[in-house]
Design an enzyme around this catalytic site. Structure first.
Site, mmCIF file in Angstrom:
data_model
loop_
_atom_site.group_PDB
_atom_site.id
_atom_site.type_symbol
_atom_site.label_atom_id
_atom_site.label_comp_id
_atom_site.label_asym_id
_atom_site.label_seq_id
_atom_site.Cartn_x
_atom_site.Cartn_y
_atom_site.Cartn_z
ATOM 1 N N GLU A 1 -1.373 2.219 -5.470
ATOM 2 C CA GLU A 1 -0.787 2.905 -4.917
ATOM 3 C C GLU A 1 -1.770 3.941 -5.329
ATOM 4 O O GLU A 1 -1.953 5.094 -5.844
ATOM 5 C CB GLU A 1 0.818 3.578 -5.244
ATOM 6 C CG GLU A 1 1.151 3.399 -6.818
ATOM 7 C CD GLU A 1 0.295 4.249 -7.979
ATOM 8 O OE1 GLU A 1 -0.491 3.538 -8.639
ATOM 9 O OE2 GLU A 1 0.873 5.472 -8.152
ATOM 10 N N TRP A 2 -3.108 3.116 -5.782
ATOM 11 C CA TRP A 2 -4.263 4.071 -6.670
ATOM 12 C C TRP A 2 -4.051 4.295 -7.415
ATOM 13 O O TRP A 2 -5.425 5.460 -7.662
ATOM 14 C CB TRP A 2 -5.013 4.545 -4.989
ATOM 15 C CG TRP A 2 -4.281 4.318 -3.799
ATOM 16 C CD1 TRP A 2 -4.983 3.178 -3.139
ATOM 17 C CD2 TRP A 2 -4.064 5.211 -2.391
ATOM 18 N NE1 TRP A 2 -4.281 2.743 -1.875
ATOM 19 C CE2 TRP A 2 -3.715 4.249 -1.294
ATOM 20 C CE3 TRP A 2 -3.495 6.294 -2.317
ATOM 21 C CZ2 TRP A 2 -3.391 4.610 -0.372
ATOM 22 C CZ3 TRP A 2 -2.773 6.274 -0.767
ATOM 23 C CH2 TRP A 2 -2.746 5.706 -0.092
ATOM 24 N N GLY A 3 -3.185 4.758 -8.620
ATOM 25 C CA GLY A 3 -3.433 5.045 -9.831
ATOM 26 C C GLY A 3 -3.129 6.302 -9.216
ATOM 27 O O GLY A 3 -2.838 7.173 -10.472
ATOM 28 N N ASP B 1 0.870 -0.879 -0.046
ATOM 29 C CA ASP B 1 0.345 0.014 0.267
ATOM 30 C C ASP B 1 0.486 1.379 -0.045
ATOM 31 O O ASP B 1 2.321 0.950 0.288
ATOM 32 C CB ASP B 1 -1.254 0.326 0.824
ATOM 33 C CG ASP B 1 -2.265 0.146 0.627
ATOM 34 O OD1 ASP B 1 -2.702 1.439 -0.313
ATOM 35 O OD2 ASP B 1 -3.195 0.319 1.401
ATOM 36 N N ASP C 1 -10.000 3.558 -3.066
ATOM 37 C CA ASP C 1 -11.114 2.475 -2.919
ATOM 38 C C ASP C 1 -12.168 2.197 -3.380
ATOM 39 O O ASP C 1 -12.924 3.120 -3.620
ATOM 40 C CB ASP C 1 -10.824 2.122 -1.715
ATOM 41 C CG ASP C 1 -9.954 1.853 -0.160
ATOM 42 O OD1 ASP C 1 -8.465 1.534 -1.512
ATOM 43 O OD2 ASP C 1 -9.744 2.110 0.344
HETATM 44 C C1 GLA Z 1 -6.057 1.378 1.580
HETATM 45 C C2 GLA Z 1 -5.875 0.887 0.747
HETATM 46 C C3 GLA Z 1 -7.620 -0.530 0.602
HETATM 47 C C4 GLA Z 1 -7.008 -1.098 1.879
HETATM 48 C C5 GLA Z 1 -7.024 -0.361 3.440
HETATM 49 C C6 GLA Z 1 -5.709 -0.252 4.160
HETATM 50 O O1 GLA Z 1 -6.985 2.548 1.235
HETATM 51 O O2 GLA Z 1 -6.346 1.120 -0.655
HETATM 52 O O3 GLA Z 1 -7.498 -1.171 -0.030
HETATM 53 O O4 GLA Z 1 -5.840 -2.320 2.014
HETATM 54 O O5 GLA Z 1 -5.450 0.374 2.300
HETATM 55 O O6 GLA Z 1 -5.743 0.409 6.054
#
Ligand code: GLA
Length: 427
Positions: free
Chosen positions: A219-221, A186, A241
């Site tokens: 890293e969410w893009g 993450d 998310d």
């Molecule tokens: C981030 C990630 C999620 C999850 C949470 C855990 O938000 O994007 O998928 O792993 O952390 O804290």
């Protein structure tokens, strides 16, 4: 001086210690490898994270020729993870038909960690995991399944547990000892770190760990992962998310169709061993209708997304199980050509998504985001097939097969629903 620094790095590297410990904790390094004075010299010359390099010596192991399938604790259980939960989910995966359908990885997301010991080794929460991670991994393996863990490239995970920054090699060696097969990594508490470098150093550490470990980049893009992630990991998140709802935004989480819209242009980056990850499944968590969950699952399969279930496998109702184990839909996701679908047509609430399959077949989804049922069709020429071609068409939800269809596939699509078909040219 530079040559001296290089020499020290080589010595350290060969001694099996991560060079990260050089910049961050020089006093802990063993006498005999080099002197404390020398380490001080080097630490003074090296900025934090000076160990970071974009160079990966070992090739990326082929561990995800098709998108990974499994279960992850986060969507349903968030921080409430325990050894009992993980055993229960592994049992359920093995006994519910999920394993037969192809699901393999049992991944513990955030909050399994508690602290680090005096040597800096990561320590699991002793109350929640009294038997330790190794025994749990052994249990999961005994079911014919694979075992995954979560960490973070920052000082703390998103749930505030110790992250792996500066401890990448130490953690990777620990994971290998425990029998970890998959790491979700993450991006919280990373400060000014460069994402490509941060993920590269963990990729390096995993590749040197002596065990095959899938690297799931999360890293969410945010840092253009399409530029670099394919060299580094096996899958990479493309968005914030998901939450268990059809459409909308909540803080930085996104509803299912919001995530879908962000995938439309990403098809060119996906392929065997390198997958866009639109986040885990919400099927069975209760926030969408059965029709919406069928759409979610169908669309994720079209996207060649990792199919990571996020529900309670020990309490699946019949619809949830039917959706998650639909072998025809899973076969589209797992098609060996690995071509992610494109949105080939859109008009208002109606969309057509299509992907070519190995051997000249095609998968198509007619998707209706509107509030009323809609008649829809896809013409063969939209799929680059000759208009006069005869094809067998299988509806992957009703299972009805129509033989020798010419020209187009059409039908009525429910509100928020899909028609999903496999089109097999008759030669
Ligand atoms: C981030 C990630 C999620 C999850 C949470 C855990 O938000 O994007 O998928 O792993 O952390 O804290």
């Amino acid at each position: 001086m530079l040559a001296f620094v290089r020499l020290l790095r080589t010595v350290l590297h060969k001694s099996g210690r991560g060079s990260e410990s050089l910049a961050r904790a020089p006093l802990r390094l063993r006498a005999g490898v080099f002197t404390v004075a020398a380490a001080g010299l080097l630490a003074a010359a090296a900025p934090a994270f000076a160990h970071e390099t974009l160079k990966l010596d070992a090739p990326k192991p082929v561990l995800a020729a098709t998108p990974p399938m499994g279960w992850n604790s986060w969507n349903k259980f968030s921080c409430n993870v325990s050894e009992q939960l993980v055993r229960q989910q592994a049992d359920a995966m093995a006994d519910s038909g999920m394993k037969e359908a192809g699901y393999r990885y049992i991944v513990i997301d955030d909050c399994w960690q508690k602290s680090r010991d005096a040597d800096g080794n990561i320590v699991a929460d002793p109350e929640r995991f009294p038997g330790g991670i190794k025994a749990l991994a052994d249990y999961v393996h005994s079911k014919g399944l694979k075992f995954g863990l979560y960490s973070d490239a920052g000082s703390l995970t998103c749930g505030g547990r110790p992250g792996s920054a500066g401890r990448e090699f130490q953690d990777a060696r620990q994971y290998a000892k425990w029998g970890v097969d998959y790491l979700k990594y993450d991006w919280c508490s990373t400060g000014p770190r460069n994402a490509e470098a941060a993920y590269t150093i963990m990729a390096k550490a995993l590749r040197e760990s002596g065990r095959d470990i899938v690297l799931s980049i999360c890293e969410w893009g945010n840092n253009q992962p399409e530029r670099w992630a394919a060299n580094v990991g096996h899958l990479w998140r493309t968005t914030g998310d998901i939450y268990d709802g059809w459409e909308g935004t909540k803080a930085w989480a996104l509803g299912m169709v919001n995530i879908l819209d962000l995938q439309a242009e990403l098809w060119r980056y996906a392929g065997p061993n390198q997958w866009n990850d639109p986040d885990m499944l919400e099927v069975g968590n209760g926030g969408m209708t059965t029709t919406e969950y069928e759409s979610h699952f169908s669309l994720w399969a079209m996207l060649a997304a990792p199919l990571i279930a996020g529900n309670d496998l020990s309490k699946m109702d019949a619809d949830t199980r039917r959706i998650l184990t639909n072998a025809d839909v899973i076969a589209i996701d797992q098609d060996p050509l690995g071509q992610q679908a494109r949105r080939i047509w859109k008009q208002g609430d109606l969309e057509i998504w299509a992907r070519p399959l190995k051997g000249g077949e095609h998968a198509v989804v007619l998707f209706n985001r509107g509030a009323m049922p809609a008649g829809m069709s896809v013409d063969w020429d939209q799929l680059n097939l000759p208009a006069g071609l005869k094809a067998d068409v299988k509806d992957l939800w009703s299972k009805k097969v129509t033989r020798h269809v010419r020209g187009r596939f059409s039908g009525t699509v429910a509100s928020h629903g899909v028609l999903m078909a496999r089109i097999t040219p008759v030669l």
